[in-house]
Design an enzyme around this catalytic site. Structure first.
Site, PDB file in Angstrom:
ATOM      1  N   LYS A   1     -22.136   9.506  -4.134  1.00 17.47           N
ATOM      2  CA  LYS A   1     -21.860   8.668  -2.959  1.00 17.47           C
ATOM      3  C   LYS A   1     -22.191   9.429  -1.674  1.00 17.47           C
ATOM      4  O   LYS A   1     -22.016  10.654  -1.609  1.00 17.47           O
ATOM      5  CB  LYS A   1     -20.378   8.260  -2.992  1.00 17.47           C
TER       6      LYS A   1
ATOM      7  N   SER B   1     -15.496   0.879  -1.215  1.00 17.33           N
ATOM      8  CA  SER B   1     -16.668   1.259  -0.451  1.00 17.33           C
ATOM      9  C   SER B   1     -17.762   1.925  -1.298  1.00 17.33           C
ATOM     10  O   SER B   1     -18.875   2.100  -0.819  1.00 17.33           O
ATOM     11  CB  SER B   1     -16.249   2.201   0.694  1.00 17.33           C
TER      12      SER B   1
ATOM     13  N   GLY C   1     -10.015   6.081  -1.314  1.00 19.03           N
ATOM     14  CA  GLY C   1      -8.907   6.263  -0.380  1.00 19.03           C
ATOM     15  C   GLY C   1      -8.112   4.977  -0.221  1.00 19.03           C
ATOM     16  O   GLY C   1      -7.000   4.963   0.297  1.00 19.03           O
ATOM     17  N   GLY C   2      -8.726   3.867  -0.678  1.00 22.44           N
ATOM     18  CA  GLY C   2      -8.051   2.563  -0.654  1.00 22.44           C
ATOM     19  C   GLY C   2      -8.718   1.660  -1.683  1.00 22.44           C
ATOM     20  O   GLY C   2      -9.084   0.521  -1.408  1.00 22.44           O
ATOM     21  N   GLY C   3      -8.912   2.228  -2.888  1.00 27.67           N
ATOM     22  CA  GLY C   3      -9.534   1.450  -3.979  1.00 27.67           C
ATOM     23  C   GLY C   3     -11.037   1.575  -4.053  1.00 27.67           C
ATOM     24  O   GLY C   3     -11.683   0.853  -4.817  1.00 27.67           O
ATOM     25  N   SER C   4     -11.624   2.520  -3.298  1.00 24.87           N
ATOM     26  CA  SER C   4     -13.088   2.536  -3.168  1.00 24.87           C
ATOM     27  C   SER C   4     -13.858   2.916  -4.423  1.00 24.87           C
ATOM     28  O   SER C   4     -15.063   2.711  -4.489  1.00 24.87           O
ATOM     29  CB  SER C   4     -13.499   3.450  -2.019  1.00 24.87           C
TER      30      SER C   4
END
Length: 608
Positions: free
Chosen positions: A205, A281, A302-305
């Protein structure tokens, strides 16, 4: 003035009084000209703060953060109570060589049977080529890494001419891939591959350093202010195992979104339906794995990425315990909610990549005191007994709060299969304060993102961010230091609730996302979009993994009526990776026959 509220101390909360409150997100859905206009307004001095203040009020954030007495002390990063050792596991040495850990993970896997057919078409149902398939093909001289590299390169180059374009990579250098593949091919010719991962192709990534590529975080400017001198720690561990790194994968700009929309480099398309989002993301990594181009990729979560795009694209995504892998050399290294994790086409490949990259940073070893990492011994006889004794926690009202009933039905069927085939018991649980968890998470990740980007924003780079990210940044700027402390007080409460639940169950089970892959609105490609309702559905079950640092994995378990993938999420105790990987492997086996070939698929290893 609103009357102040006081929360009861967390130990005194009576769970029988907890009522599930469905999440209602109040925010406009904007694309194109309206989105640009909204950004102009929200960034304007007086009117901007009125808009953010109104949005926060409508969504209950001001009441929660400013008008409520929270009796707990703040918890500024996850703090875990000591955990019991997991049963029937193999313990790894996190300070040893990555290739030795990969070897010990390999010994834990079930017996390997080489495919009877290498053309893929003769198999009874669709399956992805696994790392062990590539390894077998190399060792049997059926194919070399250099031959596979040419397939990979030609597919990546073709992607640029697709209509619509399918931008998988942001940075790619064909000669760099050929050089790595030639070195791997030579090692096989000499009979000394570095590990089972030698010659395996992986994408990284764009927010994780992979020398000599720049790390842009999918912005247009990040590489101008931050140079890459060497690999991130995780990437160098993969390289020492012989992995061939194909380049930097596309993503939602700076990781600040759940769809994968990116006007800077183009929006990655879902391999199952190109008119739909991949999720974000880590959009590029998930699409690259789902389309068969690579067996695995590295993402950040960090929030489901990692989990959201893996679920929407029908692959496996592992979010490790906070601090289990080193974040050194990534753009999100300074936060308290992010980890780097593998996206893979199968659970066993996720285990092999996890084995290579794990190892806490020196600072996390001191503050978090992680127990030694373990792999589930899937080849042992006692593994089946261990699996059968697992207790699965399900909060029914939350589990069923999905956009389409297909999701909860398919996930429910898997729990019934686990019970029938392995004897796993599902136990009803209640998780209090889920809305508080969402608010605490957005304040935490938002404040941490703002802190790391502020110097560049002050330096004039902020206006070069995409419109949806600028909308988020305006919200983040409105958070005060007191809001941040209130969010960390909530973090301590929520950690307590979850640790109490883990006294009764071993794993919490949920659908991974509250909706399957959303359609890309035609107006969203050029300038992006903001749609907090979609974000709410995609992040509904995600946040305990991030705010509380718990390990979690998504496994593809079926499809909705439109043929779009559905994922089941398993959330484990702190440091409980081996338990969720064992259960994930069983889930994958139960669902293997229903797996469908994506509409956009490349059989890289198909040899006639």
């Amino acid at each position: 003035m609103g009357k102040k509220k006081a929360m009861v101390p967390v130990e005194e909360l009576d769970l029988s009084t907890v009522k599930y409150k469905p999440e209602v997100v109040k925010a406009p859905h904007l694309t194109g000209l309206m989105l640009k206009l909204f950004v102009k307004l929200i960034e304007a001095p007086v009117i901007g703060s009125l808009i953010t203040s109104s949005l926060k009020k409508q969504n209950g954030m001001i009441e929660m953060l400013q008008d409520t007495v929270i009796p707990e002390a703040p918890m500024f990063k996850p703090e875990f109570p000591p955990q019991d050792a997991e049963p029937s596991v193999v313990v790894a040495d996190e300070e040893g060589k990555p290739e030795d850990r990969v070897e010990s993970a390999l010994k834990c896997l079930p017996h390997y049977d080489p495919p009877s057919s290498w053309s893929g078409d003769l198999l009874p149902s669709f399956r992805y080529w696994k790392i062990r398939d590539y390894a077998h093909a190399y060792r049997s001289k059926i194919v070399t890494p250099s031959m596979v590299a040419e397939n990979v390169i030609s597919i990546i180059e073709e992607c640029n001419y697709h209509k619509p374009p399918t931008p998988l990579l942001i940075s790619f250098d064909a000669e760099e891939i050929r050089k790595q593949a030639a070195a791997s091919t030579k090692r096989f010719e000499e009979g000394n591959p570095l590990s089972i991962l030698d010659g395996i192709f992986m994408a990284i990534k764009d927010d994780i350093d992979c020398y000599p590529h720049p790390s842009k975080g999918a912005t247009t400017w990040m590489h101008e202010v931050r140079s890459v001198e060497k690999d991130a720690v995780c990437v160098s561990r993969l390289r020492s195992c012989g992995v061939i790194l194909i380049g930097k994968a596309n993503m939602h700009e700076i990781g600040m979104g759940t769809t994968g929309n990116n006007p800077n480099y183009g929006t990655t398309r879902n391999p199952h339906a190109i008119e739909r989002y991949t999720g974000g993301s880590s959009s590029g990594p998930a699409a690259i794995v789902a389309s068969g181009l690579c067996s695995a990729a590295l993402g950040t979560d960090g929030g489901g990425s990692v989990r959201i795009p893996s679920s929407l694209c029908g692959v496996v995504g592992l979010k490790t315990t906070y601090g289990r892998t080193s974040m050194e050399g990534s753009l999100c290294g300074g936060g308290t909610v992010e980890v780097i994790g593998p996206i893979a086409s199968t659970v066993e490949d996720a285990i092999l990549v996890y084995a290579a990259i794990l190892g806490s940073s020196p600072a996390d070893r001191i503050s978090l005191r992680p127990p030694p990492p373990c792999f589930p011994d899937l080849s042992s006889l006692e593994s089946a007994n261990t699996l059968g004794s697992l207790r699965l926690g399900k909060y029914t009202e939350w589990f069923n709060d999905v956009h389409s009933i297909d999701i909860s039905d398919v996930c429910e069927d898997v729990l019934n299969l686990l019970s029938k085939s392995h004897g796993c018991e599902t136990i009803a649980i209640v998780i209090p304060e889920l809305n508080e968890m969402r608010t605490a998470h957005v304040v935490s990740i938002g404040s941490e993102t703002l802190c790391s980007l502020n110097p560049d924003c002050e330096d004039g780079k902020g206006v070069k961010l995409t419109y949806d990210v600028r909308t988020s940044m305006s919200l983040f700027r409105s958070f005060t230091a007191a809001d941040y402390v209130a969010a960390q007080r909530l973090r301590r409460r929520l950690m307590h609730h979850h640790m109490e639940i883990f006294k009764k169950v071993d794993v919490i089970v949920t659908p991974t996302t509250g909706m399957t892959a959303p359609k890309i609105p035609p107006g969203a490609l050029k300038d992006g979009e903001t749609d907090m309702q979609v974000t709410g559905y995609l992040m509904r079950f995600i946040l305990a993994g991030n705010l509380l640092g718990l390990p979690a994995i998504t496994i593809p378990v079926g499809y909705d009526k439109q043929g779009l993938p559905i994922g089941l999420q398993l959330i484990g105790r702190p440091w409980g990776e081996a338990t969720i990987l064992r259960l994930a492997s069983a889930v994958e086996e139960l669902c293997a026959k229903s797996r469908k070939k994506p509409a956009s698929f490349h059989g890289i290893l198909n040899i006639k």
